[in-house]
Design a protein around this motif. Structure first.
Motif, PDB file in Angstrom:
ATOM      1  N   ALA A 165       0.857  -1.197   0.000  1.00 19.36           N
ATOM      2  CA  ALA A 165       0.000   0.000   0.000  1.00 19.36           C
ATOM      3  C   ALA A 165       0.890   1.242   0.000  1.00 19.36           C
ATOM      4  N   ILE A 166       0.547   2.209  -0.852  1.00 16.68           N
ATOM      5  CA  ILE A 166       1.291   3.474  -0.884  1.00 16.68           C
ATOM      6  C   ILE A 166       0.301   4.624  -0.686  1.00 16.68           C
ATOM      7  N   ILE A 167       0.546   5.415   0.350  1.00 15.83           N
ATOM      8  CA  ILE A 167      -0.224   6.648   0.588  1.00 15.83           C
ATOM      9  C   ILE A 167       0.610   7.796   0.021  1.00 15.83           C
ATOM     10  N   CYS A 168       0.031   8.571  -0.880  1.00 13.64           N
ATOM     11  CA  CYS A 168       0.788   9.636  -1.553  1.00 13.64           C
ATOM     12  C   CYS A 168       0.357  11.015  -1.047  1.00 13.64           C
ATOM     13  N   GLY A 169       1.293  11.946  -1.076  1.00 15.24           N
ATOM     14  CA  GLY A 169       1.047  13.299  -0.576  1.00 15.24           C
ATOM     15  C   GLY A 169       0.088  14.110  -1.415  1.00 15.24           C
ATOM     16  N   ASN A 170      -0.144  13.695  -2.660  1.00 15.47           N
ATOM     17  CA  ASN A 170      -1.181  14.351  -3.476  1.00 15.47           C
ATOM     18  C   ASN A 170      -1.665  13.383  -4.556  1.00 15.47           C
ATOM     19  N   ASP A 171      -2.698  13.796  -5.283  1.00 19.86           N
ATOM     20  CA  ASP A 171      -3.304  12.926  -6.288  1.00 19.86           C
ATOM     21  C   ASP A 171      -2.399  12.704  -7.493  1.00 19.86           C
ATOM     22  N   VAL A 172      -1.677  13.737  -7.910  1.00 23.39           N
ATOM     23  CA  VAL A 172      -0.858  13.622  -9.126  1.00 23.39           C
ATOM     24  C   VAL A 172       0.230  12.565  -8.930  1.00 23.39           C
ATOM     25  N   MET A 173       0.890  12.570  -7.771  1.00 26.54           N
ATOM     26  CA  MET A 173       1.896  11.525  -7.497  1.00 26.54           C
ATOM     27  C   MET A 173       1.229  10.156  -7.419  1.00 26.54           C
ATOM     28  N   ALA A 174       0.023  10.092  -6.868  1.00 23.45           N
ATOM     29  CA  ALA A 174      -0.679   8.809  -6.753  1.00 23.45           C
ATOM     30  C   ALA A 174      -0.994   8.232  -8.131  1.00 23.45           C
ATOM     31  N   ILE A 175      -1.373   9.096  -9.079  1.00 24.62           N
ATOM     32  CA  ILE A 175      -1.644   8.623 -10.442  1.00 24.62           C
ATOM     33  C   ILE A 175      -0.350   8.100 -11.073  1.00 24.62           C
ATOM     34  N   GLY A 176       0.768   8.808 -10.828  1.00 24.38           N
ATOM     35  CA  GLY A 176       2.065   8.324 -11.311  1.00 24.38           C
ATOM     36  C   GLY A 176       2.429   6.983 -10.696  1.00 24.38           C
ATOM     37  N   ALA A 177       2.185   6.831  -9.388  1.00 26.73           N
ATOM     38  CA  ALA A 177       2.498   5.579  -8.685  1.00 26.73           C
ATOM     39  C   ALA A 177       1.640   4.439  -9.218  1.00 26.73           C
ATOM     40  N   ARG A 178       0.355   4.717  -9.462  1.00 27.57           N
ATOM     41  CA  ARG A 178      -0.551   3.700 -10.007  1.00 27.57           C
ATOM     42  C   ARG A 178      -0.070   3.215 -11.375  1.00 27.57           C
ATOM     43  N   ASP A 179       0.325   4.172 -12.233  1.00 27.53           N
ATOM     44  CA  ASP A 179       0.802   3.805 -13.570  1.00 27.53           C
ATOM     45  C   ASP A 179       2.083   2.988 -13.495  1.00 27.53           C
ATOM     46  N   ALA A 180       2.988   3.357 -12.566  1.00 23.96           N
ATOM     47  CA  ALA A 180       4.239   2.598 -12.410  1.00 23.96           C
ATOM     48  C   ALA A 180       3.948   1.170 -11.970  1.00 23.96           C
ATOM     49  N   ALA A 181       3.046   1.032 -10.994  1.00 24.96           N
ATOM     50  CA  ALA A 181       2.717  -0.305 -10.483  1.00 24.96           C
ATOM     51  C   ALA A 181       2.160  -1.189 -11.596  1.00 24.96           C
ATOM     52  N   ARG A 182       1.299  -0.633 -12.412  1.00 20.74           N
ATOM     53  CA  ARG A 182       0.654  -1.421 -13.471  1.00 20.74           C
ATOM     54  C   ARG A 182       1.591  -1.685 -14.640  1.00 20.74           C
ATOM     55  N   ARG A 183       2.250  -0.634 -15.132  1.00 24.92           N
ATOM     56  CA  ARG A 183       2.974  -0.742 -16.403  1.00 24.92           C
ATOM     57  C   ARG A 183       4.372  -1.318 -16.252  1.00 24.92           C
ATOM     58  N   VAL A 184       5.046  -0.958 -15.158  1.00 25.21           N
ATOM     59  CA  VAL A 184       6.437  -1.420 -14.982  1.00 25.21           C
ATOM     60  C   VAL A 184       6.472  -2.753 -14.246  1.00 25.21           C
TER      61      VAL A 184
END
Length: 332
Positions: free
Chosen positions: A243-262
């Motif tokens: 689980a990753i809690i992010c400091g804002n939504d934009v970083m969370a969207i980046g984290a989601r894409d990294a988890a899925r794509r990479v």
């Protein structure tokens, strides 16, 4: 001779041409003055014919009001700040108030930027930026009472504040994620020096502590999509978090894409990802982010309410507390 080359006429000359007093000319160009519409239309028509333009700065010296509001912000490009600032600008303009926007992020001498704005004798100052010292802002804008929205509230009679409480929503989000079986949490900060960022982290840390858990890892981004993407890849390789809690939504969207794509991980089954802010983009179908959300309309309502309290010279300092809510998406 073209109108571009004609000498500007004065308000006294316009009054003579229109057959009215100088005071009537002044009222004709003041949006909130009482004046008959026929008289105002006649004066404006004569003014257009002779190229007259009122001088708002000179008028502000006479009535002690500039109608200017300084907005001290980090950046305009940040989606959360941009949404809030657009709302606020519209609300100010509806009240015949004009914003002066000071962007601090890429400006080396932020004190000088604020000093420059203060020379325009602004009526109000709203400090969104956490890149300036609040004491500096109080000292520089000493003729008005600042409103702060991004600092630890000061116990200062000259400073009003908006306080944000996300503890209840953070507890609700953590409760669900823990019940879903997640145990290894990471926190992705935006700006390590930011008091707001530390406060956001504390809401989630307290919720974890209530359940006998704590953050197993931490990383530092800069609120950007790229930093969310990069740091999530490193976190997931290094610490095996779920689980990753992010400091804002934009970083969370980046984290989601990294988890899925990479890494080929699915949300929320393999990893839960949570943002903070509740920006419009977070609710898009392609993102559908679970986020700790602040009602931006209520937030700007609170800023405007504080401005109106200051205008009415109601004794302060004033403080308004807003509560965040959980917005559920498909990432947690």
């Amino acid at each position: 001779m073209s109108g571009m080359n004609r000498r500007r006429i004065t308000s006294k000359e316009l009054a003579k041409l229109a057959g009215v007093s100088s005071a009537t000319i002044s009222r004709a160009f003041s949006p909130d003055s009482r004046i008959g519409s026929a008289t105002r239309d006649r004066i404006l028509a004569v003014a257009r014919e002779h190229g007259y333009q009122p001088n708002a700065i000179a008028r502000s010296l006479n009535n002690q009001r500039s109608r200017l509001v300084a907005l001290v912000v980090n950046a305009i490009g940040n989606p959360c700040e941009a949404e809030e600032q657009q709302l606020l600008v519209h609300r100010l303009q509806a009240r015949q108030l004009l914003p002066i926007i000071l962007c601090c992020a890429d400006h080396s001498d932020r004190l000088q930027l604020m000093r420059l704005a203060s020379t325009y004798q602004v009526d109000h100052v709203v400090v969104f930026s956490d890149m300036v010292s609040m004491q500096d802002a109080v000292d520089i804008f000493h003729t008005t009472k600042p409103i702060i929205v991004s600092f630890e509230p000061l116990e200062n009679e000259n400073v009003s504040s908006i306080r944000i409480d996300g503890s209840g929503a953070a507890d609700e989000i953590i409760d669900k994620i823990v019940r879903d079986g997640k145990k290894r949490f990471a926190y992705l900060s935006g700006t390590n020096s930011s008091w707001i960022d530390k406060l956001r982290r504390k809401w989630f840390a307290d919720a974890l502590a209530k359940r006998g858990l704590s953050f197993a890892a931490q990383a530092f981004g800069d609120y950007s999509y790229d930093s969310g993407f990069k740091e999530a890849v490193l976190l997931l390789h290094r610490d095996k978090v779920d689980a990753i809690i992010c400091g804002n939504d934009v970083m969370a969207i980046g984290a989601r894409d990294a988890a899925r794509r990479v890494l080929g991980k699915n949300t929320p089954d393999d990893i839960a990802i949570v943002g903070q802010d509740g920006i419009a983009m977070a609710a898009w179908d392609c993102n559908d982010l679970t986020t700790l959300s602040l009602d931006h309309v209520a937030f700007i309502d609170a800023v405007v309410e504080l401005i109106e309290r200051h205008d009415a010279e109601i004794e302060g300092p004033h403080s308004i507390t807003l509560t965040c809510t959980a917005r559920w998406g498909s990432t947690a």
